[in-house]
Motif scaffolding. Sequence first.
Motif, mmCIF file in Angstrom:
data_model
loop_
_atom_site.group_PDB
_atom_site.id
_atom_site.type_symbol
_atom_site.label_atom_id
_atom_site.label_comp_id
_atom_site.label_asym_id
_atom_site.label_seq_id
_atom_site.Cartn_x
_atom_site.Cartn_y
_atom_site.Cartn_z
ATOM 1 N N THR A 12 38.375 47.355 38.033
ATOM 2 C CA THR A 12 38.113 47.485 39.458
ATOM 3 C C THR A 12 38.648 46.271 40.193
ATOM 4 O OG1 THR A 12 36.399 47.615 41.142
ATOM 5 C CG2 THR A 12 35.782 46.566 39.098
ATOM 6 N N GLU A 15 42.803 43.952 44.425
ATOM 7 C CA GLU A 15 44.061 43.276 44.053
ATOM 8 C C GLU A 15 44.870 44.115 43.061
ATOM 9 O OE1 GLU A 15 41.546 40.141 42.588
ATOM 10 O OE2 GLU A 15 42.976 38.659 43.327
ATOM 11 N N ILE A 16 44.165 44.851 42.203
ATOM 12 C CA ILE A 16 44.875 45.661 41.205
ATOM 13 C C ILE A 16 45.471 46.895 41.863
ATOM 14 C CG2 ILE A 16 44.505 47.130 39.173
ATOM 15 C CD1 ILE A 16 42.525 44.968 38.255
ATOM 16 N N LEU A 22 48.449 42.151 38.087
ATOM 17 C CA LEU A 22 48.740 43.030 36.955
ATOM 18 C C LEU A 22 47.481 43.158 36.101
ATOM 19 C CD1 LEU A 22 51.144 44.535 35.715
ATOM 20 C CD2 LEU A 22 51.562 42.517 34.324
ATOM 21 N N SER A 70 36.060 46.261 33.587
ATOM 22 C CA SER A 70 36.247 44.840 33.892
ATOM 23 C C SER A 70 36.286 44.610 35.390
ATOM 24 C CB SER A 70 37.539 44.311 33.258
ATOM 25 O OG SER A 70 38.668 44.763 33.955
ATOM 26 N N GLY A 71 35.742 43.459 35.810
ATOM 27 C CA GLY A 71 35.802 43.024 37.210
ATOM 28 C C GLY A 71 34.571 43.396 38.017
ATOM 29 N N LEU A 73 31.968 41.565 38.989
ATOM 30 C CA LEU A 73 30.638 41.029 38.622
ATOM 31 C C LEU A 73 30.320 39.727 39.347
ATOM 32 C CD1 LEU A 73 30.622 41.589 34.749
ATOM 33 C CD2 LEU A 73 29.194 42.758 36.435
ATOM 34 N N GLY A 74 31.252 39.255 40.175
ATOM 35 C CA GLY A 74 31.074 37.945 40.818
ATOM 36 C C GLY A 74 30.070 37.953 41.957
ATOM 37 N N ASP A 79 32.022 42.471 45.136
ATOM 38 C CA ASP A 79 31.695 42.623 43.708
ATOM 39 C C ASP A 79 30.544 43.613 43.569
ATOM 40 O OD1 ASP A 79 33.627 40.853 42.567
ATOM 41 O OD2 ASP A 79 32.486 39.182 43.379
ATOM 42 N N ALA A 138 29.307 34.618 35.849
ATOM 43 C CA ALA A 138 28.796 35.996 35.897
ATOM 44 C C ALA A 138 28.495 36.540 34.508
ATOM 45 C CB ALA A 138 29.832 36.889 36.577
ATOM 46 N N PRO A 161 33.395 40.457 32.981
ATOM 47 C CA PRO A 161 33.955 39.783 34.151
ATOM 48 C C PRO A 161 35.479 39.916 34.218
ATOM 49 C CG PRO A 161 32.937 38.195 32.628
ATOM 50 C CD PRO A 161 32.819 39.539 31.991
ATOM 51 N N GLY A 162 36.033 39.792 35.424
ATOM 52 C CA GLY A 162 37.469 39.974 35.623
ATOM 53 C C GLY A 162 38.348 38.863 35.061
#
Length: 449
Positions: A12, A15-16, A22, A70-71, A73-74, A79, A138, A161-162
């Motif tokens: 997630t 930016e992706i 990437l 992934s991602g 969680l911040g 988030d 996180a 986490p990312g």
Amino acid sequence: MSFHTHACILSTGDEIITGQLLDTNSRYLAEQLTSLGISIVEFAAIPDDLDALVHTLRRLASRAPLLIMSGGLGPTEGDLTRHALAVATGQGLVTDEAALRHLTAWLAGRGRTMNERQARQALRPSGATCLPNAVGTAPGLHSRIDSPTPGAAGTDVFCLPGPPGELSSMWLASVVPMLRPEPSRVVATRLLHVVGIPEADLVTRLGPIMKRDRVPLIGVTASQGVLTLRLRMAASTGSAQAEQALDADEATLGELLGDHLFGRGQETLPAVVLSTLRARHQTLATVESCTGGLLGALLTAIPGSSASFAGGLLTYSNELKTRLAGVDPALIAAHGAVSEQVASAMAAGGLHATGAHHAVAITGIAGPDGGSPAKPVGTVCIAHAWQSKSSTSGPAAPVSVDVRRFRFTGDRDDIRQRAARTGLAMVYFQLFGRPLSEPRLLWQLDAPK
Ligand code: ATP
């Protein structure tokens, strides 16, 4: 408990989705899961949007017994992973006291105090458990999403986490020990790295061993002139069948490829060149123009490179080619800075200036401007000079030079990357005893008659 026979991967982040970043996390997770014998049924990437996250979590959970995300969680508003997991599992959010303590101590250790935003990172769906984060703030999450079919097994969801370093450390420490790959199935893999053969010629040279329905399966990928063969075979746990079959294939490939096969596993061309030089107590120097230090950077990225990499001259202007590498200005005037003559003089000058046993010089036109009909963008001359007898090293020692002209394809970055690796390939083949100018390399042009 059912086995984790197959899995989905979800990443997630805006930016992706917008192409700014990437998604290397999904690649890492896919490699890891595959090596554990867990098949991937779907990759998904979605923006930071609560509804989309909840919908996708539920949809992917209906497809596989394992879902790795992934991602998100911040501590920021964008988030949303923990909130989405709470909605998807029908649970409320609670504060995890152990995670809160860890977070407080982590921040205190860096002279910071907890604020409300950061405290959000200790929230978890009530039925979820937190996974410790050894290298960041996180925590990760582990939960189960029940199957809508009564009695059917649910899906294990792991949210990581990312930042890639945090993701891989949590994956290895907390997730892998909780996975349940099918015990009867492991996947053995090997990587073999090849240089100096075009991909199409490689497939012809290897023949039926490359057939798509063969076991073990052998695939090939190409990157900047280096080909990687991936050997893969699934077998029962505890059986030596896969390893034996891969050993046999590796031996066959070794015979078919000879010195074109330069490395295995994590070995890279710069590392192999440096370790070979090191074993012979020899050193290498670089004289770079259009690659601007890229070859030096590839070499110094290898730990321990100082034992065999002497250093480099960055001679971008004609003036510095003359002043640092001793190139005769008349040579540049007569043939141009991008010429076999100037490349050879740069390499010989590099040997003289550094006292190294080998020097690689690269001069070319990386574009997008600066090309001409005679020397279009992508034209690069590369010279490898070496002291013919290491026992008589010094300015008076006889010097041999291998110089070649290439026409690299691709954009500026590709041309520079390909030129740097090709320079290394020239050193590699000379070290392994190939006669001057052999083998002909990818993108190489015929020598002028
Ligand atoms: P943080 O606590 O750092 O905010 P997070 O779990 O919220 O972690 P994100 O905010 O989604 O993670 O991403 C943080 C950074 O991690 C991104 O800016 C990016 O550098 C990296 N990152 C995130 N997702 C990926 C991915 N799929 N592949 C590679 N890098 C990623």
